[in-house]
Design an enzyme around this catalytic site. Structure first.
Site, PDB file in Angstrom:
ATOM      1  N   ASN A 219       1.115  -1.048   0.194  1.00 62.49           N
ATOM      2  CA  ASN A 219      -0.497   0.132  -0.103  1.00 62.49           C
ATOM      3  C   ASN A 219       0.786   1.157   0.157  1.00 62.49           C
ATOM      4  O   ASN A 219       0.407   2.026  -1.003  1.00 62.49           O
ATOM      5  CB  ASN A 219      -1.001  -0.068   1.062  1.00 62.49           C
ATOM      6  CG  ASN A 219      -2.427  -0.450   0.928  1.00 62.49           C
ATOM      7  OD1 ASN A 219      -2.703  -1.279  -0.074  1.00 62.49           O
ATOM      8  ND2 ASN A 219      -3.282  -0.882   1.667  1.00 62.49           N
ATOM      9  N   ALA A 263      -2.813  10.910 -12.063  1.00 61.73           N
ATOM     10  CA  ALA A 263      -2.666  12.454 -11.305  1.00 61.73           C
ATOM     11  C   ALA A 263      -4.006  12.477 -11.261  1.00 61.73           C
ATOM     12  O   ALA A 263      -4.891  12.341 -12.260  1.00 61.73           O
ATOM     13  CB  ALA A 263      -1.486  13.723 -11.600  1.00 61.73           C
ATOM     14  N   GLY A 264      -4.681  13.549 -10.139  1.00 54.12           N
ATOM     15  CA  GLY A 264      -5.839  13.165  -9.672  1.00 54.12           C
ATOM     16  C   GLY A 264      -5.760  14.275  -7.794  1.00 54.12           C
ATOM     17  O   GLY A 264      -4.938  15.655  -7.811  1.00 54.12           O
ATOM     18  N   CYS A 271      -7.624   2.362   3.000  1.00 53.44           N
ATOM     19  CA  CYS A 271      -6.567   1.742   3.376  1.00 53.44           C
ATOM     20  C   CYS A 271      -5.712   2.706   3.304  1.00 53.44           C
ATOM     21  O   CYS A 271      -4.790   2.837   4.005  1.00 53.44           O
ATOM     22  CB  CYS A 271      -6.777   0.620   2.065  1.00 53.44           C
ATOM     23  SG  CYS A 271      -7.839  -0.662   2.566  1.00 53.44           S
TER      24      CYS A 271
HETATM   25  P1  NAD Z   1     -15.471  -2.886   7.054  1.00 58.16           P
HETATM   26  O1  NAD Z   1     -15.801  -2.165   8.648  1.00 58.16           O
HETATM   27  O2  NAD Z   1     -16.507  -3.331   6.023  1.00 58.16           O
HETATM   28  O3  NAD Z   1     -15.877  -3.984   8.413  1.00 58.16           O
HETATM   29  C1  NAD Z   1     -15.779  -4.584   9.304  1.00 58.16           C
HETATM   30  C2  NAD Z   1     -17.056  -5.736   9.685  1.00 58.16           C
HETATM   31  O4  NAD Z   1     -16.108  -6.118  11.389  1.00 58.16           O
HETATM   32  C3  NAD Z   1     -17.937  -4.382  10.572  1.00 58.16           C
HETATM   33  O5  NAD Z   1     -19.138  -5.385  10.414  1.00 58.16           O
HETATM   34  C4  NAD Z   1     -18.127  -5.027  11.632  1.00 58.16           C
HETATM   35  O6  NAD Z   1     -19.561  -5.360  12.092  1.00 58.16           O
HETATM   36  C5  NAD Z   1     -17.213  -5.799  11.676  1.00 58.16           C
HETATM   37  N1  NAD Z   1     -17.115  -6.421  12.921  1.00 58.16           N
HETATM   38  C6  NAD Z   1     -15.835  -5.207  14.567  1.00 58.16           C
HETATM   39  N2  NAD Z   1     -15.580  -6.767  15.105  1.00 58.16           N
HETATM   40  C7  NAD Z   1     -16.638  -7.125  15.063  1.00 58.16           C
HETATM   41  C8  NAD Z   1     -16.679  -8.287  16.132  1.00 58.16           C
HETATM   42  N3  NAD Z   1     -15.508  -8.429  17.589  1.00 58.16           N
HETATM   43  N4  NAD Z   1     -16.867  -9.563  15.661  1.00 58.16           N
HETATM   44  C9  NAD Z   1     -18.020  -9.557  14.138  1.00 58.16           C
HETATM   45  N5  NAD Z   1     -17.894  -8.913  13.438  1.00 58.16           N
HETATM   46  C10 NAD Z   1     -16.858  -7.630  14.323  1.00 58.16           C
HETATM   47  O7  NAD Z   1     -13.958  -3.277   7.084  1.00 58.16           O
HETATM   48  P2  NAD Z   1     -13.587  -3.173   5.463  1.00 58.16           P
HETATM   49  O8  NAD Z   1     -12.669  -3.039   5.407  1.00 58.16           O
HETATM   50  O9  NAD Z   1     -13.666  -5.497   5.435  1.00 58.16           O
HETATM   51  O10 NAD Z   1     -11.951  -4.158   6.071  1.00 58.16           O
HETATM   52  C11 NAD Z   1     -11.448  -5.061   7.560  1.00 58.16           C
HETATM   53  C12 NAD Z   1     -10.108  -5.258   7.254  1.00 58.16           C
HETATM   54  O11 NAD Z   1      -9.783  -5.381   5.955  1.00 58.16           O
HETATM   55  C13 NAD Z   1      -9.438  -3.435   7.789  1.00 58.16           C
HETATM   56  O12 NAD Z   1      -8.332  -4.109   8.255  1.00 58.16           O
HETATM   57  C14 NAD Z   1      -8.951  -3.252   6.396  1.00 58.16           C
HETATM   58  O13 NAD Z   1      -7.648  -2.346   6.245  1.00 58.16           O
HETATM   59  C15 NAD Z   1      -8.321  -4.457   5.634  1.00 58.16           C
HETATM   60  N6  NAD Z   1      -8.608  -4.280   4.415  1.00 58.16           N
HETATM   61  C16 NAD Z   1      -9.798  -3.472   3.594  1.00 58.16           C
HETATM   62  C17 NAD Z   1      -9.474  -3.479   2.086  1.00 58.16           C
HETATM   63  C18 NAD Z   1     -10.894  -2.431   1.445  1.00 58.16           C
HETATM   64  O14 NAD Z   1     -10.176  -2.623   0.265  1.00 58.16           O
HETATM   65  N7  NAD Z   1     -11.929  -2.488   2.499  1.00 58.16           N
HETATM   66  C19 NAD Z   1      -9.150  -3.874   1.633  1.00 58.16           C
HETATM   67  C20 NAD Z   1      -7.488  -5.006   1.850  1.00 58.16           C
HETATM   68  C21 NAD Z   1      -7.276  -4.858   3.516  1.00 58.16           C
END
Ligand code: NAD
Length: 477
Positions: A219, A263-264, A271
């Protein structure tokens, strides 16, 4: 194989539904009851192309289930994915509260061997921390001998193309701990992902800490490319060069490649901003400094202001009585994710300076309504001066300029005649360099891109047309 996925957000839902599509039996658990009820009714609470049909099909075929009860998810599971959020703390470090809460809850219920996979983006050392929480919890229940291994399998999906990224990954990074369970764990993960490795082996095996750091490195590298191109664009503006030509000129070099050179308005989303800050924090905690990443972040903060700066250069600091049409609210196309979206900064700046804003996004309207209400809550009359409308053409009516923020395909080839007729003055400020400056000049539409060749000339025209130079008293943030 029976799999539990904890967290039904962008990553959890994609992981759960894709693993079910590969034939595994998956129970996806989230603590959010409303979200689980929607999913059980076949309603997907986020926008991700193809996800709804994948979820509906696999739920119907009884390979994908949703629950709020961790015990249901653990029942018979051999592998458990932790895919909960890791939002930033005040100091920029990743908040591991949700990840560690899952570890504690699992330790309180588990009765059989399990491979616990950290899919959330977490700082170096987190897998060891999660292992420690599990070991302590199991030992307290007299189950210290249970074979439970925590591994790292960071997620590299791109929102908007997440299913394809999962099903046809460039690579699958897996970090394993050393020790007696490593071989067994490797065999479990090999079986889980076997169908993704049929064509060729995509898994890159490594140690735990390297896997955790690989995610941040990826990233940070991508964010650095974006900030680099934004700096180039700003210089191109000053010297009368076109950053789009430069992009093509360097992107064709196979050592550089064409991706992430646009560029933007600066990077946003859930993330890059949080992960670059968390990486800087990790370095600080180890007595070091990520100088390049710090510069990347600084450039990005400045670039977020590029559109509001252009508006102020053109119209002056007092925007009262002016109306701006905004195309695109989500942080990028093909998603409804508004986390750290550049549109939020722009809209706040315009509203602060007294403007009216009329905006449209093809899918992020509901998500935008909620976050923008929050963003504008401290500005008197702020939310009343923002209108979100359901189609892209009516936002143009009587606006003083069109600001293009997100490069949705729908905005790539607009009817410029209609834009010209609808706007009060024909001006497009294009934060995504979608349009041809020359063609628009010939049509009589004033145009500003980011780092395009004619920006100098337009800026002097704009300065001549500037209305009120001083910022009004309300423009304080
Ligand atoms: P999000 O906020 O969309 O979803 C997280 C979910 O986890 C929520 O629905 C929440 O209710 C649930 N949650 C939280 N605590 C909980 C618990 N104790 N028990 C059960 N459920 C629980 O998050 P996301 O975008 O899916 O990201 C999740 C992880 O993946 C993060 O660490 C993020 O950095 C990483 N990530 C995200 C992306 C992306 O593009 N969104 C890409 C790669 C990695």
């Amino acid at each position: 194989m029976k799999v539990a996925v904890i967290g039904a957000g962008y990553v959890g839902l994609v992981t759960a539904s894709c693993l079910a599509e590969l034939g595994h039996e998956v129970v996806c658990m989230d603590r959010d009851l409303r979200r689980v009820e929607l999913l059980r009714a076949g309603v997907v609470p986020i926008y991700e192309p193809g996800l709804d049909s994948l979820i509906q099909r696999n739920a119907q075929d009884q390979r994908l289930f949703f629950t709020t009860r961790l015990a249901d998810a653990l029942e018979g599971a051999e592998v458990l994915f932790i895919a909960v959020g890791t939002p930033p703390c005040e100091d920029g470090s990743a908040d591991l509260g949700h990840v560690l809460a899952v570890a504690r809850q699992v330790a309180a219920l588990l009765t059989r061997p399990l491979v616990v996979v950290n899919k959330s983006t977490v700082p170096v050392g987190t897998a060891e921390q999660v292992q420690g929480v599990l070991n302590a919890g199991l030992a307290a229940r007299g189950l210290g001998g249970l074979a439970v291994t925590v591994i790292s399998n960071p997620e590299f999906l791109k929102e908007g193309a997440a299913i394809d990224d999962f099903m046809r990954p460039d690579r699958i990074v897996i970090g394993l701990p050393s020790g007696p369970l490593a071989e067994r764990t490797r065999a479990v993960m090999t079986q889980l992902y076997a169908s993704l490795n049929r064509h060729h082996e995509r898994t890159v095996w490594m140690d735990l800490r390297s896997a955790e750091l690989t995610k941040y490195a990826a990233n940070a590298m991508l964010a650095t490319r974006i900030s680099f191109m934004n700096e180039m664009a700003n210089l191109a503006d000053l010297v009368g060069a076109d950053v789009d030509a430069i992009r093509r000129g360097i992107g064709s070099d196979t050592r550089i490649g064409p991706s992430f050179l646009y560029a933007g308005t600066g990077y946003g989303g859930s993330c890059f901003p949080k992960d670059t800050r968390a990486l800087m924090k990790t370095a600080q905690q180890h007595g070091s400094q990520m100088q390049l990443v710090e510069a990347t972040e600084r450039v990005n903060q400045a670039q977020r202001q590029v559109l509001s700066r252009r508006v102020i250069e053109h119209f002056g600091g007092d925007l009262r009585g002016l109306r701006f049409a905004v195309w695109g609210l989500a942080f990028k196309p093909q998603t409804d994710d508004m986390r750290e979206a550049p549109s939020r900064h722009l809209i706040r700046q315009l509203i602060l300076r007294g403007a009216e804003v009329v905006a449209h996004d093809p899918v992020a309207m509901d998500a935008a309504r909620a976050v923008l209400a929050d963003d504008l809550a401290d500005i008197p009359d702020g939310i009343a001066r923002l209108k979100l409308v359901g189609d892209a053409t009516s936002v143009l009516d009587g606006a003083d300029a069109l600001l293009v923020v997100t490069e949705w395909k729908q905005f790539h080839n607009p009817d410029f005649g209609l834009i010209q007729e609808s706007l009060r003055q024909p001006l497009i400020i294009d934060g995504r360099n979608l349009y041809d400056p020359q063609a628009l000049q010939e049509l009589g539409i004033a145009y500003q891109g980011i780092g395009r060749r004619n920006a100098l000339a337009l800026r002097s025209q704009a300065q001549a047309a500037r209305r009120v130079p001083a910022a009004p008293a309300l423009a304080t943030a």
